[in-house]
Design a protein around this motif. Structure first.
Motif, PDB file in Angstrom:
ATOM      1  N   PHE A   1     -87.747 -19.461   2.810  1.00 14.92           N
ATOM      2  CA  PHE A   1     -89.029 -19.425   3.518  1.00 14.92           C
ATOM      3  C   PHE A   1     -89.457 -17.978   3.784  1.00 14.92           C
ATOM      4  O   PHE A   1     -90.623 -17.607   3.593  1.00 14.92           O
ATOM      5  CB  PHE A   1     -88.906 -20.189   4.834  1.00 14.92           C
ATOM      6  N   ILE A   2     -88.512 -17.143   4.205  1.00 12.98           N
ATOM      7  CA  ILE A   2     -88.814 -15.722   4.428  1.00 12.98           C
ATOM      8  C   ILE A   2     -89.188 -15.056   3.115  1.00 12.98           C
ATOM      9  O   ILE A   2     -90.128 -14.249   3.053  1.00 12.98           O
ATOM     10  CB  ILE A   2     -87.600 -15.025   5.078  1.00 12.98           C
ATOM     11  N   LEU A   3     -88.470 -15.390   2.048  1.00 11.22           N
ATOM     12  CA  LEU A   3     -88.766 -14.829   0.733  1.00 11.22           C
ATOM     13  C   LEU A   3     -90.172 -15.200   0.289  1.00 11.22           C
ATOM     14  O   LEU A   3     -90.900 -14.369  -0.282  1.00 11.22           O
ATOM     15  CB  LEU A   3     -87.739 -15.332  -0.282  1.00 11.22           C
ATOM     16  N   LYS A   4     -90.590 -16.420   0.568  1.00  7.75           N
ATOM     17  CA  LYS A   4     -91.929 -16.861   0.205  1.00  7.75           C
ATOM     18  C   LYS A   4     -92.985 -16.009   0.909  1.00  7.75           C
ATOM     19  O   LYS A   4     -93.980 -15.589   0.298  1.00  7.75           O
ATOM     20  CB  LYS A   4     -92.103 -18.331   0.568  1.00  7.75           C
ATOM     21  N   ARG A   5     -92.779 -15.720   2.171  1.00  2.00           N
ATOM     22  CA  ARG A   5     -93.744 -14.916   2.921  1.00  2.00           C
ATOM     23  C   ARG A   5     -93.799 -13.487   2.414  1.00  2.00           C
ATOM     24  O   ARG A   5     -94.849 -12.847   2.440  1.00  2.00           O
ATOM     25  CB  ARG A   5     -93.400 -14.957   4.410  1.00  2.00           C
ATOM     26  N   ILE A   6     -92.674 -12.980   1.950  1.00  3.48           N
ATOM     27  CA  ILE A   6     -92.656 -11.626   1.396  1.00  3.48           C
ATOM     28  C   ILE A   6     -93.398 -11.589   0.067  1.00  3.48           C
ATOM     29  O   ILE A   6     -94.178 -10.667  -0.206  1.00  3.48           O
ATOM     30  CB  ILE A   6     -91.203 -11.148   1.220  1.00  3.48           C
ATOM     31  N   ILE A   7     -93.160 -12.598  -0.766  1.00  2.35           N
ATOM     32  CA  ILE A   7     -93.809 -12.648  -2.076  1.00  2.35           C
ATOM     33  C   ILE A   7     -95.324 -12.754  -1.939  1.00  2.35           C
ATOM     34  O   ILE A   7     -96.082 -12.201  -2.745  1.00  2.35           O
ATOM     35  CB  ILE A   7     -93.256 -13.823  -2.900  1.00  2.35           C
ATOM     36  N   LEU A   8     -95.788 -13.435  -0.902  1.00  2.48           N
ATOM     37  CA  LEU A   8     -97.225 -13.610  -0.703  1.00  2.48           C
ATOM     38  C   LEU A   8     -97.905 -12.366  -0.123  1.00  2.48           C
ATOM     39  O   LEU A   8     -99.093 -12.399   0.206  1.00  2.48           O
ATOM     40  CB  LEU A   8     -97.480 -14.814   0.217  1.00  2.48           C
ATOM     41  N   PHE A   9     -97.162 -11.280   0.066  1.00  6.16           N
ATOM     42  CA  PHE A   9     -97.706  -9.992   0.517  1.00  6.16           C
ATOM     43  C   PHE A   9     -98.412 -10.116   1.877  1.00  6.16           C
ATOM     44  O   PHE A   9     -99.470  -9.537   2.095  1.00  6.16           O
ATOM     45  CB  PHE A   9     -98.692  -9.424  -0.505  1.00  6.16           C
ATOM     46  N   ARG A  10     -97.817 -10.846   2.778  1.00  2.00           N
ATOM     47  CA  ARG A  10     -98.404 -10.971   4.101  1.00  2.00           C
ATOM     48  C   ARG A  10     -97.694 -10.111   5.142  1.00  2.00           C
ATOM     49  O   ARG A  10     -97.861 -10.289   6.328  1.00  2.00           O
ATOM     50  CB  ARG A  10     -98.346 -12.426   4.562  1.00  2.00           C
ATOM     51  N   THR A  11     -96.878  -9.195   4.684  1.00  2.58           N
ATOM     52  CA  THR A  11     -96.039  -8.460   5.628  1.00  2.58           C
ATOM     53  C   THR A  11     -96.339  -6.972   5.688  1.00  2.58           C
ATOM     54  O   THR A  11     -95.962  -6.312   6.642  1.00  2.58           O
ATOM     55  CB  THR A  11     -94.558  -8.620   5.244  1.00  2.58           C
ATOM     56  N   ILE A  12     -97.007  -6.430   4.682  1.00  2.00           N
ATOM     57  CA  ILE A  12     -97.110  -4.971   4.561  1.00  2.00           C
ATOM     58  C   ILE A  12     -97.850  -4.354   5.749  1.00  2.00           C
ATOM     59  O   ILE A  12     -97.422  -3.366   6.342  1.00  2.00           O
ATOM     60  CB  ILE A  12     -97.809  -4.591   3.239  1.00  2.00           C
ATOM     61  N   HIS A  13     -98.968  -4.946   6.138  1.00  2.00           N
ATOM     62  CA  HIS A  13     -99.793  -4.338   7.177  1.00  2.00           C
ATOM     63  C   HIS A  13     -99.283  -4.633   8.579  1.00  2.00           C
ATOM     64  O   HIS A  13     -99.843  -4.129   9.548  1.00  2.00           O
ATOM     65  CB  HIS A  13    -101.233  -4.836   7.038  1.00  2.00           C
ATOM     66  N   LYS A  14     -98.222  -5.428   8.712  1.00  2.00           N
ATOM     67  CA  LYS A  14     -97.740  -5.785  10.034  1.00  2.00           C
ATOM     68  C   LYS A  14     -96.376  -5.192  10.352  1.00  2.00           C
ATOM     69  O   LYS A  14     -95.754  -5.582  11.332  1.00  2.00           O
ATOM     70  CB  LYS A  14     -97.674  -7.313  10.167  1.00  2.00           C
ATOM     71  N   VAL A  15     -95.905  -4.278   9.529  1.00  2.00           N
ATOM     72  CA  VAL A  15     -94.604  -3.668   9.767  1.00  2.00           C
ATOM     73  C   VAL A  15     -94.704  -2.672  10.912  1.00  2.00           C
ATOM     74  O   VAL A  15     -95.610  -1.837  10.952  1.00  2.00           O
ATOM     75  CB  VAL A  15     -94.081  -2.963   8.491  1.00  2.00           C
ATOM     76  N   ASN A  16     -93.751  -2.757  11.831  1.00  2.00           N
ATOM     77  CA  ASN A  16     -93.678  -1.822  12.941  1.00  2.00           C
ATOM     78  C   ASN A  16     -93.017  -0.528  12.446  1.00  2.00           C
ATOM     79  O   ASN A  16     -91.806  -0.476  12.228  1.00  2.00           O
ATOM     80  CB  ASN A  16     -92.859  -2.437  14.089  1.00  2.00           C
ATOM     81  N   ILE A  17     -93.823   0.514  12.250  1.00  2.00           N
ATOM     82  CA  ILE A  17     -93.326   1.765  11.646  1.00  2.00           C
ATOM     83  C   ILE A  17     -92.248   2.409  12.515  1.00  2.00           C
ATOM     84  O   ILE A  17     -91.228   2.893  12.006  1.00  2.00           O
ATOM     85  CB  ILE A  17     -94.486   2.747  11.408  1.00  2.00           C
ATOM     86  N   LEU A  18     -92.459   2.428  13.834  1.00  2.00           N
ATOM     87  CA  LEU A  18     -91.483   3.048  14.731  1.00  2.00           C
ATOM     88  C   LEU A  18     -90.147   2.322  14.660  1.00  2.00           C
ATOM     89  O   LEU A  18     -89.088   2.954  14.593  1.00  2.00           O
ATOM     90  CB  LEU A  18     -92.024   3.048  16.160  1.00  2.00           C
ATOM     91  N   TYR A  19     -90.201   1.011  14.661  1.00  2.00           N
ATOM     92  CA  TYR A  19     -88.973   0.219  14.558  1.00  2.00           C
ATOM     93  C   TYR A  19     -88.313   0.431  13.196  1.00  2.00           C
ATOM     94  O   TYR A  19     -87.084   0.485  13.091  1.00  2.00           O
ATOM     95  CB  TYR A  19     -89.312  -1.254  14.771  1.00  2.00           C
ATOM     96  N   LEU A  20     -89.125   0.570  12.147  1.00  2.00           N
ATOM     97  CA  LEU A  20     -88.610   0.817  10.803  1.00  2.00           C
ATOM     98  C   LEU A  20     -87.855   2.138  10.737  1.00  2.00           C
ATOM     99  O   LEU A  20     -86.743   2.216  10.198  1.00  2.00           O
ATOM    100  CB  LEU A  20     -89.759   0.811   9.807  1.00  2.00           C
ATOM    101  N   LEU A  21     -88.424   3.188  11.296  1.00  2.00           N
ATOM    102  CA  LEU A  21     -87.774   4.498  11.297  1.00  2.00           C
ATOM    103  C   LEU A  21     -86.495   4.486  12.130  1.00  2.00           C
ATOM    104  O   LEU A  21     -85.504   5.134  11.778  1.00  2.00           O
ATOM    105  CB  LEU A  21     -88.745   5.561  11.841  1.00  2.00           C
ATOM    106  N   ASN A  22     -86.524   3.735  13.229  1.00  2.00           N
ATOM    107  CA  ASN A  22     -85.343   3.622  14.082  1.00  2.00           C
ATOM    108  C   ASN A  22     -84.191   2.963  13.329  1.00  2.00           C
ATOM    109  O   ASN A  22     -83.039   3.433  13.373  1.00  2.00           O
ATOM    110  CB  ASN A  22     -85.693   2.818  15.333  1.00  2.00           C
ATOM    111  N   GLN A  23     -84.499   1.880  12.617  1.00  2.00           N
ATOM    112  CA  GLN A  23     -83.476   1.205  11.823  1.00  2.00           C
ATOM    113  C   GLN A  23     -82.982   2.098  10.685  1.00  2.00           C
ATOM    114  O   GLN A  23     -81.788   2.128  10.371  1.00  2.00           O
ATOM    115  CB  GLN A  23     -84.043  -0.103  11.258  1.00  2.00           C
ATOM    116  N   PHE A  24     -83.896   2.839  10.063  1.00  2.00           N
ATOM    117  CA  PHE A  24     -83.538   3.718   8.953  1.00  2.00           C
ATOM    118  C   PHE A  24     -82.540   4.784   9.402  1.00  2.00           C
ATOM    119  O   PHE A  24     -81.507   4.988   8.760  1.00  2.00           O
ATOM    120  CB  PHE A  24     -84.799   4.377   8.397  1.00  2.00           C
ATOM    121  N   SER A  25     -82.845   5.468  10.494  1.00  2.00           N
ATOM    122  CA  SER A  25     -81.961   6.528  10.979  1.00  2.00           C
ATOM    123  C   SER A  25     -80.615   5.973  11.439  1.00  2.00           C
ATOM    124  O   SER A  25     -79.564   6.567  11.186  1.00  2.00           O
ATOM    125  CB  SER A  25     -82.635   7.296  12.120  1.00  2.00           C
ATOM    126  N   TYR A  26     -80.646   4.806  12.082  1.00  2.00           N
ATOM    127  CA  TYR A  26     -79.401   4.198  12.566  1.00  2.00           C
ATOM    128  C   TYR A  26     -78.475   3.844  11.414  1.00  2.00           C
ATOM    129  O   TYR A  26     -77.285   4.186  11.411  1.00  2.00           O
ATOM    130  CB  TYR A  26     -79.738   2.951  13.394  1.00  2.00           C
TER     131      TYR A  26
END
Length: 262
Positions: free
Chosen positions: A20-45
């Motif tokens: 189900f998560i894969l389906k939502r990713i394939i449908l491109f409904r996630t790009i504009h809703k990504v939390n950039i700050l949270y993304l950078l936090n996870q990246f550095s960690y």
């Protein structure tokens, strides 16, 4: 037998959630809703917490293979092939697979345990009350980070493995570093590296998708958090090894042999 049926039921329920998560990713409904700050936090960690383990693993594995392969090639008087054989092995198989295994044990298990703990303590429900989609907020940043970092870790692992092999070959088998490097073929090396990075992209996607899905599907108390974490790690490893077999056949079965260019 009853416990087996229960485990299979939970496994298929979690696998369905991952689809189900894969389906939502394939449908491109996630790009504009990504939390950039949270993304950078996870990246550095993940980057600073896992890089040292990946490099240490590459060091010891390259030492072992240099010992074993070098000894056999010396007995056959074919030491000049050591660089090509070791480098091809590292790039094609050892580095991408071992990097994925390390990240699964260290990062994938942490993802599952963290999200599962949030699930059993009803923190996910709070996100829903605040009209925050947990998939967009928790899963997608982790997925992007894993997909970006696995190839990067793989490059560090390959560089470390080759450098250690060059050093040990010169010390143990008196093989000049220039001869080690000369035995490599630039075209074959580039193709193998591209395939290796493609492998780690797929592995990173699988690690994040399964670990987060298993965490979100956790029900019950603290015991189920541990069970979900164990199940996710085992499932990810099985997927990684099966995918590696499939991808290796597609990528390398018809590729040029390293001995044909020497």
């Amino acid at each position: 037998m009853f416990c087996l049926h229960i485990n299979l039921y939970y496994w298929f329920r979690r696998f369905w959630l991952s689809l189900f998560i894969l389906k939502r990713i394939i449908l491109f409904r996630t790009i504009h809703k990504v939390n950039i700050l949270y993304l950078l936090n996870q990246f550095s960690y993940i980057f600073f917490d896992s890089l040292s383990v990946v490099i240490l693993t590459a060091c010891f594995i390259s030492m072992v293979f240099t010992f074993q392969v070098g000894k056999e090639l010396v007995s056959l008087n074919t030491t000049h092939m050591l660089g090509a054989i070791l480098t091809t092995t590292f790039i094609r198989e050892l580095c991408p697979v071992l990097t994925a295994v390390i990240v699964t044990a260290k990062v994938g298990s942490a993802f599952t345990a963290e999200i599962a703990s949030m699930q059993v303590t009803e923190q996910i429900n709070i996100l829903l009350i605040l009209k925050i989609d947990p998939i967009y907020y928790l899963v997608i940043p982790r997925l992007y980070v894993c997909v970006l970092l696995l190839p990067l870790f793989n490059i560090f692992s390959i560089i470390t493995s080759i450098c250690i092999s060059i050093f040990l070959s010169s010390v143990l088998y008196k093989l000049a570093p220039s001869l080690f490097i000369y035995s490599l073929n630039g075209t074959t090396l580039s193709i193998n590296l591209i395939y290796s990075l493609i492998k780690t992209l797929i592995f990173g996607f699988v690690i994040a998708l399964i670990s987060c899905s298993w965490g979100l599907s956790t029900k019950g108390g603290a015991r189920n958090v541990g069970l979900s974490t164990t199940s996710s790690v085992v499932t990810i490893l099985l997927f990684i090894f099966s995918l590696d077999c499939f991808l290796s056949y597609i990528m390398f079965y018809h590729s040029e042999s390293i001995f044909s260019i020497m």
